[in-house]
Design an enzyme around this catalytic site. Sequence first.
Site, PDB file in Angstrom:
ATOM      1  N   THR A 170     -37.272  39.221 -18.024  1.00 18.46           N
ATOM      2  CA  THR A 170     -36.677  40.451 -18.557  1.00 18.46           C
ATOM      3  C   THR A 170     -37.317  41.680 -17.914  1.00 18.46           C
ATOM      4  O   THR A 170     -36.783  42.776 -18.012  1.00 18.46           O
ATOM      5  CB  THR A 170     -36.894  40.546 -20.079  1.00 18.46           C
ATOM      6  OG1 THR A 170     -38.290  40.345 -20.350  1.00 18.46           O
ATOM      7  CG2 THR A 170     -36.080  39.506 -20.820  1.00 18.46           C
ATOM      8  N   GLU A 198     -43.114  31.071 -26.011  1.00 18.46           N
ATOM      9  CA  GLU A 198     -42.749  30.404 -27.260  1.00 18.46           C
ATOM     10  C   GLU A 198     -41.814  29.214 -27.034  1.00 18.46           C
ATOM     11  O   GLU A 198     -41.491  28.489 -27.961  1.00 18.46           O
ATOM     12  CB  GLU A 198     -42.070  31.404 -28.205  1.00 18.46           C
ATOM     13  CG  GLU A 198     -43.043  32.306 -28.944  1.00 18.46           C
ATOM     14  CD  GLU A 198     -43.587  33.440 -28.089  1.00 18.46           C
ATOM     15  OE1 GLU A 198     -43.066  33.670 -26.973  1.00 18.46           O
ATOM     16  OE2 GLU A 198     -44.540  34.098 -28.523  1.00 18.46           O
ATOM     17  N   ASN A 202     -49.529  36.170 -25.090  1.00 20.05           N
ATOM     18  CA  ASN A 202     -50.211  35.419 -26.144  1.00 20.05           C
ATOM     19  C   ASN A 202     -50.287  33.932 -25.790  1.00 20.05           C
ATOM     20  O   ASN A 202     -49.738  33.491 -24.784  1.00 20.05           O
ATOM     21  CB  ASN A 202     -49.467  35.614 -27.468  1.00 20.05           C
ATOM     22  CG  ASN A 202     -48.005  35.225 -27.362  1.00 20.05           C
ATOM     23  OD1 ASN A 202     -47.210  36.004 -26.849  1.00 20.05           O
ATOM     24  ND2 ASN A 202     -47.657  34.035 -27.791  1.00 20.05           N
ATOM     25  N   ASP A 250     -49.890  35.996 -31.902  1.00 25.22           N
ATOM     26  CA  ASP A 250     -48.898  36.536 -30.967  1.00 25.22           C
ATOM     27  C   ASP A 250     -49.222  37.981 -30.577  1.00 25.22           C
ATOM     28  O   ASP A 250     -48.337  38.774 -30.296  1.00 25.22           O
ATOM     29  CB  ASP A 250     -47.469  36.440 -31.563  1.00 25.22           C
ATOM     30  CG  ASP A 250     -46.382  36.769 -30.554  1.00 25.22           C
ATOM     31  OD1 ASP A 250     -46.628  36.619 -29.340  1.00 25.22           O
ATOM     32  OD2 ASP A 250     -45.294  37.198 -30.975  1.00 25.22           O
ATOM     33  N   TRP A 307     -42.925  46.440 -26.265  1.00 21.18           N
ATOM     34  CA  TRP A 307     -42.729  46.856 -24.868  1.00 21.18           C
ATOM     35  C   TRP A 307     -42.126  48.260 -24.694  1.00 21.18           C
ATOM     36  O   TRP A 307     -42.295  48.845 -23.607  1.00 21.18           O
ATOM     37  CB  TRP A 307     -41.911  45.824 -24.084  1.00 21.18           C
ATOM     38  CG  TRP A 307     -40.461  45.756 -24.478  1.00 21.18           C
ATOM     39  CD1 TRP A 307     -39.906  44.855 -25.333  1.00 21.18           C
ATOM     40  CD2 TRP A 307     -39.400  46.614 -24.053  1.00 21.18           C
ATOM     41  NE1 TRP A 307     -38.570  45.112 -25.473  1.00 21.18           N
ATOM     42  CE2 TRP A 307     -38.227  46.189 -24.699  1.00 21.18           C
ATOM     43  CE3 TRP A 307     -39.321  47.714 -23.187  1.00 21.18           C
ATOM     44  CZ2 TRP A 307     -36.998  46.806 -24.512  1.00 21.18           C
ATOM     45  CZ3 TRP A 307     -38.091  48.333 -22.994  1.00 21.18           C
ATOM     46  CH2 TRP A 307     -36.951  47.876 -23.660  1.00 21.18           C
ATOM     47  N   CYS A 314     -29.885  34.365 -30.936  1.00 19.43           N
ATOM     48  CA  CYS A 314     -28.757  35.249 -30.631  1.00 19.43           C
ATOM     49  C   CYS A 314     -27.935  35.575 -31.883  1.00 19.43           C
ATOM     50  O   CYS A 314     -27.567  36.716 -32.115  1.00 19.43           O
ATOM     51  CB  CYS A 314     -27.850  34.626 -29.580  1.00 19.43           C
ATOM     52  SG  CYS A 314     -28.674  34.366 -28.002  1.00 19.43           S
ATOM     53  N   MET A 365     -22.610  32.328 -23.938  1.00 16.77           N
ATOM     54  CA  MET A 365     -22.744  31.255 -24.934  1.00 16.77           C
ATOM     55  C   MET A 365     -22.909  29.919 -24.220  1.00 16.77           C
ATOM     56  O   MET A 365     -21.997  29.441 -23.545  1.00 16.77           O
ATOM     57  CB  MET A 365     -21.491  31.235 -25.826  1.00 16.77           C
ATOM     58  CG  MET A 365     -21.389  30.038 -26.763  1.00 16.77           C
ATOM     59  SD  MET A 365     -22.696  29.950 -28.025  1.00 16.77           S
ATOM     60  CE  MET A 365     -22.520  28.234 -28.543  1.00 16.77           C
TER      61      MET A 365
HETATM   62 CA    CA Z   1     -44.991  36.235 -27.777  1.00 20.56          CA
END
Ligand code: CA
Length: 705
Positions: free
Chosen positions: A187, A205, A282, A327, A415, A637, A677
Amino acid sequence: MTQLHRANIYCRIVAISLLGNVLLTNAALGAKTVDDALMSDTSNTEDWPAYGRTHNEQRFSPLDQINAKNVSKLRVDWYLDLPETSALAATPLVVDGVMYFTGSRNIVRAVDAISGRELWSYDPEVARHAGERLKVAFLHGSRGVGLWGDKVFTTTRDGYLIALEAKTGKEVWRTLTVDPTKALYITGAPKIFKGKVLIGNGGTENGATRGYVTAYDAETGNQAWRFYIVPGNPADGFEDDTQKMAAKTWTGEWWKYGGGGNAWNGFTYDAEFDAIYIGTGNGAPWNQKIRSPGGGDNLFLCSIVALDPDTGEYRWHYQTTPGETWDYNSNMDIVLADLKIKGREVKAIMHAPKNGFFYVIDRSNGKLISAEPISEVNWASKIDLASGRPVENPAARYQAKRATVLPGPLGAHNWPPMSYNPETGLVYIPTIHQSYTYDDEETDIENWRSPDWQSDAPGDGIGLGGGEAIQLQPGVSQGSLQAWDPVNQKQVWSIDLPALWNPGTLSTSGDLVFQGRADGVLVAYHAKTGEALWQFPLGLGISAPPITYSLNDRQYVSLLVGWGSGFASFGGGDASNLGWEYGKHMRRLVTFSLEGKTDLPKLPPPAVPVPLAAPFFEVESKQATDGAALFGQCTFCHGGGVVSGGIAPDLRASPAVLSEKVFDDIVRGGSLREKGMPSYESLSDNQLSQLRHYIREQADLPATN
Ligand code: CA
């Protein structure tokens, strides 16, 4: 050194036709070399050449045509409709009168920064190419592109780094930066310095992952170096002495769980010290008792790591959260500034990671200078300045007992970038106020399994039971914008915001701070007092930070308006209540100036999705209960409890769920794959039915808000 050519792009002919056919030619401004010199030039006001404007990542502009006295006259100068449906989170870049940005589904566009006219677009068709990996590459927006020489660099959420010709948008090279069997995604904006393009990834994660960053040659795409954030299995041999040193801070068999540390944001190049700083993530999993059962600091999780920009060799690190278990990553922006502290000139790093403290670090040696909390914090009472380590509250480690910890995993600062105004000496920080209950009483620490996206058994999540995010005080806002004095480490002003999560800030020499809000309003504040001087409703929640630039003596403020990103996916009900229902509101790029004369076409008002009534669909509770477990992988989502935050349809309101055939076509058949999707071909008829029963059960619940 090649150059960003502006030839045809800037032979912009404005025809003021009437009958006289008067032609005005906008003369070329002259081609600029996009290199470290341009990205270090803080006096350049025409361009916004890098993510944080310049290499110092301050997001401060010396422009003052728009200022505290006249900002009330700011109007829309131009806008560009972006007919896509997912998040717009990017910082647009501007060089030589051309604006470059990433939009939904990683589509890159170049537009004329004076008129908004589209010059080219590039679609990596990521939804089609990602295939199965759509399941792990969530619908988050990209935070931006990078520029160097004659190229634009972009990333895709399924892990590619791509170089495009800046002039035409044609692909020059692409390279896969991740192992496609792993649940990794990109991202972040690529960070470019000294002819190298640096990128990391997210996915801590999503399974056993070992975080790393990689630098590629900007011309060829060949790998220059890679730095691993956590050590691998000692039996395989360590890459170097740095990894050997890091391994001494881990216990047990951490490599089986990957360790994590993924660097998905927070890269800063320091031209003065010729260093690259990486903000690290993390642990995988969150719960340290699983990944490193004997404790330890777990280097280089939750740290700023300074590396040699040419070789990737380790120089120093500062760890914000040793042995993290909440985290509390340090992937937030790393801002460089010259500060005068107790009479001493300090070349400082300023950093506000998730853990709630604001750090000032001496970047000549990586030593901590000061750290104070910017929000409610209870996991540590303070940061000890002599050792540089937190003084922890032992109860926060949820040892045999559930603990309510501040801040929660969204962090006090996430962020959305802060900005630093060297004229006011203040940092403007989007802040979150929320706690979380961490609890592993029901977690099988011994037999815990990492999530595996390719397996039918989904794994055991993050290593905790289902925690709960808690509002600190009912009725009091969970989001704020605050001005922080980094020298004296204290808050100067703070504004409560209507929602918990809000985008990044811009500050200018016009005594202004700009910030969009989750409720769709762009606001200009007085930088010294926090007084709101101007606000403009944009008709859709904002996820991206604004920028400013100047061309032909006109100052522009520009931002992408497109609801999405983290809060919209994790926020569930809170995000849903804002009313930015999926697909209902046009995404836009909107640019303001004092001479603007454009009216923005109105968008539908916010509306919270209304579940469809379907009395003929009789919910069987056993089927629904089994469906709830299956729906876990849909929540990122479509939202927890099937309450969508707006980045995907709210399925409680979806007629597709009422038709066995249509639901099957979408979920197993992949009929909406190009909209993002994924298809889940291995689901059985009965599992499909379980999902429908769960969704309908949630749709039939009485409204709670
Ligand atoms: Ca994280």
